[in-house]
Design a protein around this motif. Sequence first.
Motif, short mmCIF file in Angstrom:
data_model
loop_
_atom_site.label_atom_id
_atom_site.label_comp_id
_atom_site.label_asym_id
_atom_site.label_seq_id
_atom_site.Cartn_x
_atom_site.Cartn_y
_atom_site.Cartn_z
N ALA A 12 0.84 -1.21 0.00
CA ALA A 12 0.00 0.00 0.00
C ALA A 12 0.87 1.25 0.00
O ALA A 12 0.61 2.20 -0.74
CB ALA A 12 -0.94 -0.01 1.21
N ALA A 13 1.90 1.25 0.82
CA ALA A 13 2.80 2.41 0.88
C ALA A 13 3.49 2.63 -0.46
O ALA A 13 3.58 3.76 -0.95
CB ALA A 13 3.83 2.23 2.00
N ALA A 14 3.97 1.55 -1.07
CA ALA A 14 4.65 1.68 -2.36
C ALA A 14 3.70 2.22 -3.43
O ALA A 14 4.08 3.11 -4.20
CB ALA A 14 5.21 0.32 -2.79
N LEU A 15 2.48 1.72 -3.46
CA LEU A 15 1.51 2.21 -4.44
C LEU A 15 1.23 3.69 -4.22
O LEU A 15 1.16 4.47 -5.18
CB LEU A 15 0.20 1.42 -4.34
CG LEU A 15 -0.93 1.91 -5.25
CD1 LEU A 15 -0.54 1.82 -6.71
CD2 LEU A 15 -2.21 1.12 -4.97
N HIS A 16 1.11 4.12 -2.98
CA HIS A 16 0.81 5.52 -2.70
C HIS A 16 2.00 6.44 -2.93
O HIS A 16 1.83 7.61 -3.24
CB HIS A 16 0.19 5.66 -1.30
CG HIS A 16 -1.25 5.27 -1.30
ND1 HIS A 16 -1.64 3.96 -1.38
CD2 HIS A 16 -2.37 6.01 -1.29
CE1 HIS A 16 -2.97 3.91 -1.40
NE2 HIS A 16 -3.43 5.14 -1.35
N VAL A 17 3.22 5.91 -2.85
CA VAL A 17 4.38 6.70 -3.27
C VAL A 17 4.33 6.90 -4.79
O VAL A 17 4.61 8.00 -5.28
CB VAL A 17 5.70 6.04 -2.84
CG1 VAL A 17 6.91 6.68 -3.53
CG2 VAL A 17 5.86 6.12 -1.32
N TYR A 18 3.95 5.87 -5.51
CA TYR A 18 3.80 5.99 -6.96
C TYR A 18 2.71 7.02 -7.31
O TYR A 18 2.89 7.84 -8.21
CB TYR A 18 3.47 4.63 -7.57
CG TYR A 18 3.22 4.68 -9.06
CD1 TYR A 18 4.24 4.98 -9.95
CD2 TYR A 18 1.95 4.43 -9.57
CE1 TYR A 18 4.01 5.04 -11.32
CE2 TYR A 18 1.71 4.47 -10.94
CZ TYR A 18 2.75 4.78 -11.80
OH TYR A 18 2.51 4.84 -13.15
#
Length: 129
Positions: A12-18
């Motif tokens: 989730a964190a990686a997707l939201h950084v993207y």
Amino acid sequence: MLIVSIVGAALAAALHVYIFWMESLAWRGPRARATFGPATDAEVEATAPLALNQGFYNLFLSVTTVIGIVFALASSSGIGEALILVGTGSMLAAALVLFFSNPGKRRAAITQGLFPLIAVVATVLALAV
């Protein structure tokens, strides 16, 4: 269950950084335009300040979630799980708002909310044990 929580939270964190990158740094580029829908140059320029701000919200939720992951791995105090729930719970809430407020963006809302949902459910279950 904590491992499932951490993996879901990290995804989730990686997707939201993207999402932060697209909204705050690449808003005027072709990838953001393709993702967020066709817009005229004037619409892109008019919405750029809003997108910049929204992108930083996504980044801050990611940072909160990553700090939670670090605490969850390093300590049994519950601080990590609480931060994971704050970060991913906020991501999930935003996805639900998008889902119910804009039927044309439901696919995006599901994409945005799936990993946070997994993290929230797994974190709550890990805390219940």
